[in-house]
Design a protein around this motif. Structure first.
Motif, PDB file in Angstrom:
ATOM      1  N   UNK A 132       0.829  -1.204   0.000  1.00  0.00           N
ATOM      2  CA  UNK A 132       0.000   0.000   0.000  1.00  0.00           C
ATOM      3  C   UNK A 132       0.862   1.251   0.000  1.00  0.00           C
ATOM      4  N   UNK A 133       1.923   1.241   0.806  1.00  0.00           N
ATOM      5  CA  UNK A 133       2.834   2.388   0.837  1.00  0.00           C
ATOM      6  C   UNK A 133       3.451   2.609  -0.552  1.00  0.00           C
ATOM      7  N   UNK A 134       3.824   1.513  -1.199  1.00  0.00           N
ATOM      8  CA  UNK A 134       4.408   1.616  -2.536  1.00  0.00           C
ATOM      9  C   UNK A 134       3.408   2.197  -3.531  1.00  0.00           C
ATOM     10  N   UNK A 135       2.176   1.715  -3.480  1.00  0.00           N
ATOM     11  CA  UNK A 135       1.154   2.180  -4.421  1.00  0.00           C
ATOM     12  C   UNK A 135       0.722   3.617  -4.158  1.00  0.00           C
ATOM     13  N   UNK A 136       0.627   3.968  -2.876  1.00  0.00           N
ATOM     14  CA  UNK A 136       0.127   5.295  -2.504  1.00  0.00           C
ATOM     15  C   UNK A 136       1.208   6.372  -2.537  1.00  0.00           C
ATOM     16  N   UNK A 137       2.422   5.993  -2.099  1.00  0.00           N
ATOM     17  CA  UNK A 137       3.467   6.993  -1.894  1.00  0.00           C
ATOM     18  C   UNK A 137       4.722   6.740  -2.725  1.00  0.00           C
ATOM     19  N   UNK A 138       4.688   5.671  -3.528  1.00  0.00           N
ATOM     20  CA  UNK A 138       5.753   5.376  -4.491  1.00  0.00           C
ATOM     21  C   UNK A 138       7.126   5.189  -3.857  1.00  0.00           C
ATOM     22  N   UNK A 139       7.174   4.366  -2.808  1.00  0.00           N
ATOM     23  CA  UNK A 139       8.455   4.027  -2.198  1.00  0.00           C
ATOM     24  C   UNK A 139       8.428   2.572  -1.746  1.00  0.00           C
ATOM     25  N   UNK A 140       9.554   1.897  -1.892  1.00  0.00           N
ATOM     26  CA  UNK A 140       9.659   0.497  -1.496  1.00  0.00           C
ATOM     27  C   UNK A 140      10.144   0.436  -0.054  1.00  0.00           C
ATOM     28  N   UNK A 141       9.232   0.720   0.884  1.00  0.00           N
ATOM     29  CA  UNK A 141       9.598   0.819   2.291  1.00  0.00           C
ATOM     30  C   UNK A 141      10.043  -0.526   2.860  1.00  0.00           C
ATOM     31  N   UNK A 142       9.556  -1.610   2.268  1.00  0.00           N
ATOM     32  CA  UNK A 142       9.860  -2.925   2.810  1.00  0.00           C
ATOM     33  C   UNK A 142      11.312  -3.319   2.743  1.00  0.00           C
ATOM     34  N   UNK A 143      12.057  -2.749   1.817  1.00  0.00           N
ATOM     35  CA  UNK A 143      13.446  -3.161   1.630  1.00  0.00           C
ATOM     36  C   UNK A 143      14.462  -2.188   2.209  1.00  0.00           C
ATOM     37  N   UNK A 144      14.003  -1.197   2.936  1.00  0.00           N
ATOM     38  CA  UNK A 144      14.931  -0.283   3.612  1.00  0.00           C
ATOM     39  C   UNK A 144      15.691  -1.072   4.670  1.00  0.00           C
ATOM     40  N   UNK A 145      17.037  -1.096   4.648  1.00  0.00           N
ATOM     41  CA  UNK A 145      17.778  -1.821   5.689  1.00  0.00           C
ATOM     42  C   UNK A 145      17.422  -1.289   7.077  1.00  0.00           C
ATOM     43  N   UNK A 146      17.014  -2.175   7.955  1.00  0.00           N
ATOM     44  CA  UNK A 146      16.607  -1.753   9.289  1.00  0.00           C
ATOM     45  C   UNK A 146      15.128  -1.467   9.402  1.00  0.00           C
ATOM     46  N   UNK A 147      14.375  -1.595   8.297  1.00  0.00           N
ATOM     47  CA  UNK A 147      12.938  -1.319   8.332  1.00  0.00           C
ATOM     48  C   UNK A 147      12.220  -2.207   9.329  1.00  0.00           C
ATOM     49  N   UNK A 148      12.728  -3.425   9.528  1.00  0.00           N
ATOM     50  CA  UNK A 148      12.076  -4.358  10.429  1.00  0.00           C
ATOM     51  C   UNK A 148      12.427  -4.175  11.894  1.00  0.00           C
ATOM     52  N   UNK A 149      13.287  -3.229  12.203  1.00  0.00           N
ATOM     53  CA  UNK A 149      13.682  -3.005  13.601  1.00  0.00           C
ATOM     54  C   UNK A 149      12.486  -2.574  14.442  1.00  0.00           C
ATOM     55  N   UNK A 150      12.444  -3.061  15.683  1.00  0.00           N
ATOM     56  CA  UNK A 150      11.403  -2.671  16.643  1.00  0.00           C
ATOM     57  C   UNK A 150      10.006  -2.889  16.083  1.00  0.00           C
ATOM     58  N   UNK A 151       9.802  -4.044  15.447  1.00  0.00           N
ATOM     59  CA  UNK A 151       8.485  -4.379  14.924  1.00  0.00           C
ATOM     60  C   UNK A 151       8.039  -3.501  13.777  1.00  0.00           C
ATOM     61  N   UNK A 152       8.996  -2.976  13.026  1.00  0.00           N
ATOM     62  CA  UNK A 152       8.675  -2.143  11.872  1.00  0.00           C
ATOM     63  C   UNK A 152       8.750  -0.652  12.138  1.00  0.00           C
ATOM     64  N   UNK A 153       9.083  -0.256  13.367  1.00  0.00           N
ATOM     65  CA  UNK A 153       9.260   1.176  13.649  1.00  0.00           C
ATOM     66  C   UNK A 153      10.390   1.764  12.810  1.00  0.00           C
ATOM     67  N   UNK A 154      11.364   0.923  12.456  1.00  0.00           N
ATOM     68  CA  UNK A 154      12.448   1.402  11.597  1.00  0.00           C
ATOM     69  C   UNK A 154      11.915   1.944  10.295  1.00  0.00           C
ATOM     70  N   UNK A 155      10.942   1.266   9.717  1.00  0.00           N
ATOM     71  CA  UNK A 155      10.345   1.714   8.463  1.00  0.00           C
ATOM     72  C   UNK A 155       9.592   3.028   8.656  1.00  0.00           C
ATOM     73  N   UNK A 156       8.839   3.135   9.746  1.00  0.00           N
ATOM     74  CA  UNK A 156       8.051   4.338  10.007  1.00  0.00           C
ATOM     75  C   UNK A 156       8.941   5.566  10.165  1.00  0.00           C
ATOM     76  N   UNK A 157      10.034   5.413  10.911  1.00  0.00           N
ATOM     77  CA  UNK A 157      10.944   6.543  11.097  1.00  0.00           C
ATOM     78  C   UNK A 157      11.691   6.877   9.800  1.00  0.00           C
ATOM     79  N   UNK A 158      12.150   5.845   9.107  1.00  0.00           N
ATOM     80  CA  UNK A 158      12.959   6.079   7.911  1.00  0.00           C
ATOM     81  C   UNK A 158      12.164   6.762   6.804  1.00  0.00           C
ATOM     82  N   UNK A 159      10.933   6.340   6.587  1.00  0.00           N
ATOM     83  CA  UNK A 159      10.175   6.927   5.484  1.00  0.00           C
ATOM     84  C   UNK A 159       9.243   8.048   5.919  1.00  0.00           C
ATOM     85  N   UNK A 160       8.308   7.766   6.812  1.00  0.00           N
ATOM     86  CA  UNK A 160       7.297   8.759   7.153  1.00  0.00           C
ATOM     87  C   UNK A 160       7.868   9.966   7.883  1.00  0.00           C
ATOM     88  N   UNK A 161       8.946   9.771   8.659  1.00  0.00           N
ATOM     89  CA  UNK A 161       9.534  10.882   9.407  1.00  0.00           C
ATOM     90  C   UNK A 161      10.918  11.269   8.890  1.00  0.00           C
TER      91      UNK A 161
END
Length: 382
Positions: free
Chosen positions: A232-261
Motif C-alpha cells: 500500500x505504501x508503494x502504491x500510494x506513496x511510491x516508495x519500497x519501504x519494505x526493503x529499507x535496511x533496518x525497516x524491520x527493527x522494533x516491529x517495523x518502527x524502523x520503516x516508520x521513522x525512515x520513510x514517514x519521518x
C-alpha cells in the motif's frame, strides 16, 4: 596521567555512571592526581537516555502516554542540555516489560505512546530527536505512532483502522494531510543496529515477533500484514519501504521513522559517541577504559565497547576493558582495538551475588586498582 572511563551499564546491576565512578576511585588509589574523565555510555539501547542526559547536563521529563496494551503508562524521555534535542527510547512507551506474559500479543499491541512522547517533546520546543529502537512488544510497523502524530490509515470502506499489528492487512489507503505540521521542521536520528527488512524470512515478524508472544500462526499473519502494508505504501506513496535496511527493527518502527519521518538510521554507538563528543574527550588521553556486563562474540558486532575501542585505536590510545563475564569468543576484540580485557569477578560466586550492585562496584574498583598498580610498576607513570 589522563584516563577516559567510558563503560556501558552492567545491565541488571549498575548504571554506566555508577560503574565509571567505581573505576575512577580504584585508579585514584594508585594515581591520586590522575585526570579521570568519566563519560556515561550506551549503544542506543537501554540506558541511552540516562547516558546522554548525564553527558550533556540535560533533564528527564515524565509523561503519561498510551502503553502497548492501550492503557495509560508512566514514561520518561530526556531533553539534552541544548534544550532542542529530545532523546526517546521507544521501549519506554511500548517495551516488552510493560506487557505481562499472558497478555503478549503483537497483533494487538501498539506504538501509539511513542507518537505521544514525540508530541510532548514538540510542545517543549524540541525539533531534533535521538531515537533508540529495540525492546518493543509491538509489530505494527509504527502505524500506532504515526496515528498519534496525525497520519491516517484507512480500510476498504474508508474507516480508520484500529491499533495493533493485526490491522496492517486491512489498510488500503494512507492520508498524510493531517500529520503534525511541526514534523517538517524536525530531524530524527535513529539508533538502529539491525538490518532486517520489514517482511519476509528475515523480517520483523519471523525474526522478532516470537519473543513478543506470537505463535507460528500469528507470525505468518503479521508477516502478511507487513507485506500488505508495504504494498500500500508503494502504491500510494511510491516508495519500497519494505526493503529499507533496518525497516524491520522494533516491529517495523524502523520503516516508520525512515520513510514517514525522514529519519536517518545509523549504528547506535556511532550516534551516541557523536552526540557526547567523544573524540574531543579522548584528546591527550593515556588510557581508555571501557566495558559491559559480558564481553562475548556479540560485543564485536557493534556494541558500546567496540565503538570506544575503534575510536581510541584511531589515536593509538591503549584500551582496557572490564566485564563481569568474558567468553572465549571475546578474543576477537584484541584485533579490534581492545588492548587487554579483564574479568572483574574475584572467584566462584552465584550470578545473584555477582550482579549485586555493591559487589559489582567493589569488583570494578579492585580490578582498576590492581591493573593500574601494574601500569605504575612497569611504566613508572606519574
Amino acid at each position: 596521567m589522563k584516563v577516559v572511563v567510558a563503560i556501558d551499564s552492567f545491565k541488571g546491576s549498575i548504571s554506566s555512571l555508577e560503574g565509571s565512578k567505581a573505576i575512577a576511585s580504584g585508579i585514584n588509589k594508585v594515581y591520586p592526581d590522575a585526570e579521570i574523565v568519566c563519560v556515561p555510555l550506551a549503544d542506543g539501547g537501554e540506558g541511552t537516555t540516562e547516558a546522554l542526559i548525564s553527558a550533556t547536563n540535560g533533564e528527564l521529563r515524565n509523561v503519561e502516554v498510551t502503553g502497548p496494551l492501550g492503557t495509560p503508562v508512566k514514561s520518561i524521555y530526556g531533553i539534552l542540555g541544548n534544550r532542542k534535542t529530545a532523546v526517546i527510547e521507544v521501549a519506554a512507551a511500548c517495551g516488552l516489560p510493560l506487557v505481562p506474559v499472558e497478555y503478549r500479543n503483537p497483533l494487538k499491541t501498539t506504538t501509539f505512546g511513542v507518537g505521544e512522547m514525540i508530541l510532548d517533546a514538540l510542545r517543549q520546543g524540541c525539533r531534533e530527536f535521538v531515537i533508540g529502537l529495540g525492546g518493543t512488544a509491538t509489530n505494527d510497523a509504527g502505524i500506532g505512532m504515526l496515528q498519534a502524530l496525525g497520519f491516517s490509515f484507512k480500510d476498504a470502506e474508508g474507516h480508520e483502522v484500529s491499533q495493533g499489528g493485526g490491522s496492517l492487512s486491512l489498510i488500503r489507503s494512507i492520508d498524510t494531510n493531517r500529520a503534525c505540521q511541526e514534523l517538517d521542521q524536525c530531524v530524527f536520528r535513529v539508533a538502529c543496529d539491525v538490518h532486517n527488512p520489514l517482511f519476509g524470512p528475515d523480517g520483523a515478524a519471523y525474526v522478532f515477533a516470537p519473543q513478543k508472544g506470537a505463535d507460528p500462526v500469528m507470525v505468518k499473519e503479521l508477516d502478511e500484514g507487513l507485506a500488505s502494508f508495504a504494498e500500500v505504501v508503494h502504491n500510494e506513496l511510491n516508495v519500497d519501504v519494505g526493503q529499507i535496511p533496518g525497516a524491520g527493527a522494533a516491529g517495523g518502527l524502523g520503516a516508520a521513522f525512515a520513510f514517514f519521518l525522514s529519519g536517518t538510521l545509523q549504528p547506535g554507538i556511532e550516534l551516541v559517541l557523536d552526540i557526547i563528543g567523544m573524540e574531543q574527550k579522548l584528546a591527550d588521553a593515556d588510557f581508555v577504559i571501557t566495558g559491559e556486563g559480558r564481553l562475548d562474540g556479540q560485543t564485536s558486532m557493534g556494541k558500546a565497547p567496540l565503538g570506544i575501542a575503534r575510536l581510541s585505536q584511531k589515536y593509538g590510545i591503549p584500551v582496557l576493558a572490564y566485564a563481569g563475564g568474558i567468553t572465549k569468543e571475546a578474543s576477537v576484540l584484541n584485533g579490534n582495538g581492545i588492548t587487554s580485557y579483564f574479568p572483574i569477578v574475584s572467584g566462584p560466586m552465584s550470578l545473584e551475588l555477582a550482579m549485586d550492585p555493591k559487589e559489582t562496584k567493589q569488583n570494578l574498583r579492585r580490578t582498576a586498582e590492581q591493573v593500574f598498580r601494574i601500569i605504575r610498576a612497569v611504566k613508572g607513570m606519574s
